[in-house]
Design an enzyme around this catalytic site. Structure first.
Site, PDB file in Angstrom:
ATOM      1  N   LEU B 137       0.775  -1.293   0.014  1.00  0.00           N
ATOM      2  CA  LEU B 137       0.077  -0.025   0.058  1.00  0.00           C
ATOM      3  C   LEU B 137       0.874   1.537  -0.177  1.00  0.00           C
ATOM      4  O   LEU B 137       0.527   2.302  -0.804  1.00  0.00           O
ATOM      5  CB  LEU B 137      -0.821  -0.105   1.366  1.00  0.00           C
ATOM      6  CG  LEU B 137      -1.555   1.308   1.341  1.00  0.00           C
ATOM      7  CD1 LEU B 137      -2.649   1.761   0.305  1.00  0.00           C
ATOM      8  CD2 LEU B 137      -2.399   1.016   2.931  1.00  0.00           C
ATOM      9  N   TYR B 247     -11.610   4.967   6.218  1.00  0.00           N
ATOM     10  CA  TYR B 247     -10.930   4.504   5.129  1.00  0.00           C
ATOM     11  C   TYR B 247     -11.645   5.427   3.877  1.00  0.00           C
ATOM     12  O   TYR B 247     -10.978   5.306   2.865  1.00  0.00           O
ATOM     13  CB  TYR B 247     -11.295   2.937   5.051  1.00  0.00           C
ATOM     14  CG  TYR B 247     -10.002   2.343   5.827  1.00  0.00           C
ATOM     15  CD1 TYR B 247      -8.829   2.026   5.283  1.00  0.00           C
ATOM     16  CD2 TYR B 247     -10.169   1.815   7.113  1.00  0.00           C
ATOM     17  CE1 TYR B 247      -7.660   1.836   6.080  1.00  0.00           C
ATOM     18  CE2 TYR B 247      -9.162   1.436   7.832  1.00  0.00           C
ATOM     19  CZ  TYR B 247      -7.907   1.256   7.307  1.00  0.00           C
ATOM     20  OH  TYR B 247      -6.793   0.794   7.977  1.00  0.00           O
ATOM     21  N   HIS B 402     -11.561  -4.673   7.592  1.00  0.00           N
ATOM     22  CA  HIS B 402     -11.562  -3.420   8.597  1.00  0.00           C
ATOM     23  C   HIS B 402     -12.768  -3.329   9.319  1.00  0.00           C
ATOM     24  O   HIS B 402     -12.816  -2.198  10.354  1.00  0.00           O
ATOM     25  CB  HIS B 402     -10.681  -2.069   7.957  1.00  0.00           C
ATOM     26  CG  HIS B 402      -9.639  -2.052   7.726  1.00  0.00           C
ATOM     27  ND1 HIS B 402      -8.340  -2.323   8.602  1.00  0.00           N
ATOM     28  CD2 HIS B 402      -9.044  -1.982   6.548  1.00  0.00           C
ATOM     29  CE1 HIS B 402      -7.359  -2.466   7.983  1.00  0.00           C
ATOM     30  NE2 HIS B 402      -7.668  -1.964   6.744  1.00  0.00           N
ATOM     31  N   ARG B 427      -4.850   0.872  17.843  1.00  0.00           N
ATOM     32  CA  ARG B 427      -3.635   1.265  17.172  1.00  0.00           C
ATOM     33  C   ARG B 427      -3.138   2.634  17.370  1.00  0.00           C
ATOM     34  O   ARG B 427      -3.811   3.596  17.543  1.00  0.00           O
ATOM     35  CB  ARG B 427      -4.131   1.208  15.581  1.00  0.00           C
ATOM     36  CG  ARG B 427      -2.925   1.473  14.500  1.00  0.00           C
ATOM     37  CD  ARG B 427      -3.346   1.490  13.208  1.00  0.00           C
ATOM     38  NE  ARG B 427      -2.119   1.358  12.247  1.00  0.00           N
ATOM     39  CZ  ARG B 427      -2.091   1.491  11.000  1.00  0.00           C
ATOM     40  NH1 ARG B 427      -3.326   1.653  10.493  1.00  0.00           N
ATOM     41  NH2 ARG B 427      -1.034   1.337  10.330  1.00  0.00           N
TER      42      ARG B 427
END
Lengths: 727, 727
Positions: B137, B247, B402, B427
């Site tokens: 990515l 996202y 996700h 995260r």
């Protein structure tokens, strides 16, 4: 009572409707006049108008006292005294009759109610009951405000109304607050300052010299108590108030407001020159005791208190009027507020004229105690007062009933945040659900205890074994202070907090070659006549990113650290043993990382913990702690360091220097001196040497690892050559 | 490698010194030209200049790939592609040769390095490895940026440099990202969008039609994969991206940037009209998915992401250029940023010309799924998007890898704060100390689990028993949506999250007579073919002020609630049984109080808890939960309510309405309808009736407590007469 008051309210409404025409034209005239006021004063008038007009709209509501702090009657009487004060000022400034009428009607309602009152139904045994409020302090505050509103309208009243209010309300209340509450009135304490100010100002307004005299000199007029004696005993020569900044702010208002009234009525007394100008000095010191405008939360302190508070609007206005110091104007600008007095008008005018300059926040040492010999508060600053560093060493005395057992504790601010924190008070001010807004039980069981502070705890007991009377007799001694940029230092010792054990703490804000921010060095030297358990807690804000050492974690059942003295409130998350250079914890707060690093002690363990145990009512904020613990040691020196580093940018998804930039932290004791060594990842070495010798001229030399270190005086920063093995 | 790069850097420094004269005059000329730019564009140029000039100063540094996210080589390559992109734009705008030279030298260094690279040493087994970065990515992101920088300078290069960079760098990298990473390239997923955008843009710049074709239509050019197919499958007809706003924001950049390039090179394709203008619709939807500028943190989301992010600077500029919608200018104003393209210049010019209007944030229903039939997200707003209310019902589909197991969960915002919260992702993006900045193990063990969300949990298992593949096949069904102010409503059902058990959730933002703010009503109706344990958690922000019911507190040892599916991370603080009207918890956040109130179920208990158990690495934020738990029930209806009330003013020490203003909350099920009754302290009564009948014209009547209630359609708010006994 409510029915009766409703009638008054209706009458008020009818009356104002009847005179709608004239009132309106008067408003128009005053609106034109308002154009002459500077913006700050004008907005202050608008705020007051908005509030008082709403109160007038709601009618005169003077309920029979019933509720404790935060409850309905408590809040209503607070609103009332604010409305009486502001209504009076608005009448004085604008001449608008409706304000005088409203203040009169309100005071007449109180004159009717007051003589019927006895002890407050929500009084607390440990505090003196008021009449209108649950504690006498609030009654005194009521009086300080109400008498000023009354003064502004008194000349406009009919003789009968005036006599009624004079006698049934203010004389009765002044009698209650003075002779009727003799114990409070005679204290050397902020409650007594409010009481003497209220009674003294009432004396001036009623022309009652007796009231003025007892206010200034105490009930027996000997001068052993009363307002003047309070100004001598409550502030140190540096203008520090022994209870700490939160109460200093609170105490300041009656001091400066009453002083302003004394000056006006009795200029020959030169009240502002009393004791070398102590009242104005105290005002400036109050401002210095802040970071980003918020007070250092020593002792019983509510942490959301900033300079943006009514007391300081008054304080800044009175002080500016006396001194014309342009730094005070920048404070008023930050506050965005002032007061509706001539002093406030001057502040607004001069601010509008562009006369403001930055207030000179700086590093300083503030002695504590009436004679300045009861310890001190050391403030070490670098950078500005909003986003720079501020290290605060609380080496002051106990500070009476609101004092915490926190001798030689410290706090640290950086990047606009509190990093090394003090819990402040366990209290939700004025929130009924939390014990009526009073101090919570956890204020005693947690907030006051030594383990709740960044100080040394011996054998899990608080300083002075939690004995407040004993604590008030023994203060720390400030050994050294330096505000030299790059190596700012405070050192102090406390003897007597624990029997047979004394400890000396040296804190430095130290520039280290190749680091962009100064680091904090913390050296705690303990001397005892026997072996003890020592805990050195660090209370911090932030989220743990990395723990340098292995830990044994309590991940499936969380035990409590101890049973008493605050330890019962600590959940133990993990315990570990560190060695060599792995004694560190890295945290993240906002966009900056912090590493707390320490030299591991033989046989020591490090406890990672959180507050919240034994707290069934959810009264405590859940905050983290790191505790360095050494068992069965006698003489010992804790050497720790706090390093700010790097940057986390969530929006740009960039992280820089998220890990510590320090390669090693070392310590040697040589010939009674402590030497701390700091080496950065890129090999730059810096030493911090403490001789503990107060002779500023004396030269010191020690040999460490084959290298001679030389410095002069109590303590110094020493650059070391890179690339050579140190220790 | 480093030695070589250092030589390049030195040469660069010498070269710029040698031409100091001309460079300086060129700077002066461009400085004059810069005066013509609107402020926003000018400041953007200054930001870019400051960054790129620093990078030029540091020299070309292209290290051999080594570190994972957050590590040195990762961050350096990110800096590099930013510098290549911005250096190119600066050259295009100013014509200053130094920027073209720098971009050239940087790309030459990459052209030398790139062919030597194989799999990244820090690759993770579960993800495709990149060459320059640990995941492919990031390589695609590198290419999207670098190719734009290259395009700006390519015409100014010598033929040999151009051929070198074309072939050794971009063709090689495009081959790696397409055929060399076929699995990623062929996905219908944001990783593939970045890859196809990078490859397609490279195709346009190199004049390589093959690259353009595979980017648009997939490796086999069938159109079953590739950029066009992604735009059809990844967004719903309402422009909602199935992975969620975090996202969606991230995916948007390659979509809009590549679309802009397609439009320029191939206008006949009418890319912005493709599928009814889906790309511009998606941009607007992205903006709608925010409160106070921050994205709703659905699924794996980092919570500090706001509209102030690079992707949206591009998105807003491209969209404004196409639409000239003045609402987008106010977003650019809030961002305070734009991009260095012609579109960005237009935004800056029109903003300076005063053309901005408020962006129309509003209540809306966003369907999910390519056909719009995979559930939906309902947003109910009242007041402005910064300090007003926003209730978000996440009735959308799983959202792939996700996605979280959070069917029918909700979030609530008020007063500028998240009140009923979603944890987002576990995260710490780009923080090396936290597993290299990757998703943490707690993202699986906590953040994705159902109990970590405000949804129903059956028998302590997550929805679909945590099976992501199964979850992707079953979506909730939106039953009803109303954006009528005063009674905004969303209702949805999920069948299949648990075998044999379905549940329907109806959420309403309801005006209640005599309350200044709307309340949230939450009705969860569960139907099952057997008895189960039901947990209904509420994750909230704030400090508990009052708990209405008696609790048994775990104050000396804190147990864990369960063993798996997220339950292992929950510490149990207290458990209590509520009855009648004592089922409530009042909290304080900032200056406002909130009361969560529920109708007690027979045999139910309420658990007060906090996250943080089984978290030895301190990876979780410690946040509170209230859980309504019912054991051994089959069909059941949970009725809850969230009420904002009062004000706490720490500065003025005033508290108003710190306790709930609700006297009672009641519920009746009659003939398949659910009726909720709310009575305020001052006796005002409101009912909320749900028929669950989707016919908007159908009239419903039920008799409750001797009173007839009538309404039309799926659900309605009904004012009841005061003073009459209800139920």
């Amino acid at each position: 009572m409510r029915g009766k008051l409703l009638a008054v309210a209706l009458w008020g409404a009818a009356s104002s409707a009847a005179v709608a025409g004239p009132v309106e034209s008067s408003l128009t005239a005053s609106a034109a006049a308002a154009q002459q006021y500077a913006p700050l004063f004008k907005s202050e008038m608008e705020l007051a108008r908005s509030f008082v007009d709403q109160m007038i709209e709601a009618g005169v509501v003077v309920p029979v006292p019933k509720d404790p702090g935060g409850g309905y009657t408590h809040e209503q009487h607070k609103r009332n005294y604010k409305a009486i004060y502001e209504g009076g000022q608005l009448y004085r400034i604008t001449g608008e009759r409706k304000y005088a009428d409203y203040v009169r009607d309100m005071l007449l309602a109180y004159a009717k109610l007051y003589p019927t009152l006895a002890e407050h139904p929500a009084r607390k045994d440990s505090q003196s009951s008021g009449r209108i409020f649950w504690q006498v302090l609030n009654d005194a505050m009521w009086m300080v405000h109400a008498i000023q509103g009354y003064e502004a309208v008194r000349g406009s009243l009919s003789e009968s109304d005036r006599n009624n209010i004079d006698d049934n309300l203010f004389r009765t209340a002044a009698a209650f607050l003075s002779t009727g509450s003799a114990e409070t009135f005679s204290k050397i304490h902020n409650h007594a300052t409010w009481a003497t100010a209220g009674v003294g100002m009432t004396g001036y307004v009623l022309g009652d010299k007796e009231l003025v005299d007892i206010a200034l000199l105490g009930l027996d007029k000997s001068g052993q108590t009363g307002f003047l004696r309070q100004s001598e005993l409550l502030f140190s020569p540096d203008g520090y108030y022994t209870e700490g900044p939160y109460y200093q702010r609170f105490a300041l208002k009656p001091f400066v407001v009453f002083a302003g009234v004394i000056e006006k009525n009795d200029p020959a007394r030169k009240i502002f020159e009393h004791r070398d100008g102590i009242l104005l000095k105290a005002l400036r010191t109050t401002i210095q005791l802040t970071y980003d405008g918020y007070f250092f939360p020593f002792n019983d302190a509510i942490k959301d208190k900033s300079l943006q508070t009514d007391e300081l609007f008054h304080g800044v206005a009175v002080a500016y009027s006396k001194t014309r110091d342009p730094g005070l104007l920048s404070i008023a600008q930050w506050q965005g507020r002032t007061v509706l007095t001539d002093d406030g008008k001057l502040v607004a005018d001069d601010l509008a004229a562009g006369k403001a300059k930055s207030f000179p926040f700086k590093s300083l040492l503030l002695s504590d105690g009436p004679e300045g010999d009861q310890g001190a508060v050391a403030i070490l600053r670098q950078g500005d007062s909003t986003s720079g560093q501020a290290l605060v060493a609380k080496n002051s005395s106990q500070g009476m009933g609101h004092g915490h057992f926190d001798k030689l504790s410290w706090q640290y601010y950086d990047n606009g945040n509190e990093i090394v924190s003090d819990y402040g008070a366990a209290r939700f001010l004025n929130i009924e659900a939390k014990d009526g807004g009073r101090y919570l039980p956890e204020n005693e069981s947690w907030a006051k205890q030594s383990i709740a502070h960044n100080t040394l705890v011996v054998d899990e007991k608080s300083h002075f074994d939690g004995d407040e009377k004993l604590a008030d007799t023994i203060a720390p001694r400030q050994l050294y202070f330096s505000d030299v940029e790059g190596a700012q230092i405070s050192s102090a010792v406390i003897e007597g907090a624990y029997p047979g054990t004394s400890f000396t703490r040296t804190l430095a804000l130290l520039d280290v070659d190749s680091l962009s921010e100064p680091v904090v060095i913390d050296v705690v030297r303990v001397r005892s006549d026997k072996a003890n358990q020592y805990d050195l807690p660090l209370h911090y804000q932030g989220h743990i990113m990395r723990v340098g050492f292995e830990t044994k974690s309590n991940i499936t059942a969380r035990p409590v650290l101890g049973t008493d003295n605050g330890y019962q409130h600590i959940w133990v998350d993990a315990v570990g043993k560190s060695q060599e250079q792995n004694g560190f914890v890295t945290t993240l707060l906002d966009d900056r990382f912090y590493t707390y690093r320490f030299v591991p002690q033989r046989g020591s363990e490090t406890i990672l913990a959180e507050i919240g145990a034994n707290d069934p009512s959810f009264n405590l904020r859940r905050e983290p702690i790191v505790i360095q613990r050494v068992n069965n040691a006698q003489n010992i020196t804790f050497v720790s360091m706090l390093e700010a580093h790097g940057r986390y940018d969530g929006a740009a998804e960039q992280t820089v220097e998220g890990d510590s930039q320090i390669k090693s932290l070392g310590h040697e004791s040589v010939n009674g001196a402590d030497i701390v060594f700091v080496e950065t990842l890129d090999g730059k070495k810096t030493a911090f040497a403490i001789s503990y010798d107060s002779d500023p001229e004396k030269k010191h030399s020690v040999k460490v690892g084959g290298q001679m270190l030389n410095w002069t005086g109590f303590a110094a920063r020493i650059d070391l050559p890179s690339g050579k093995a140190q220790q």
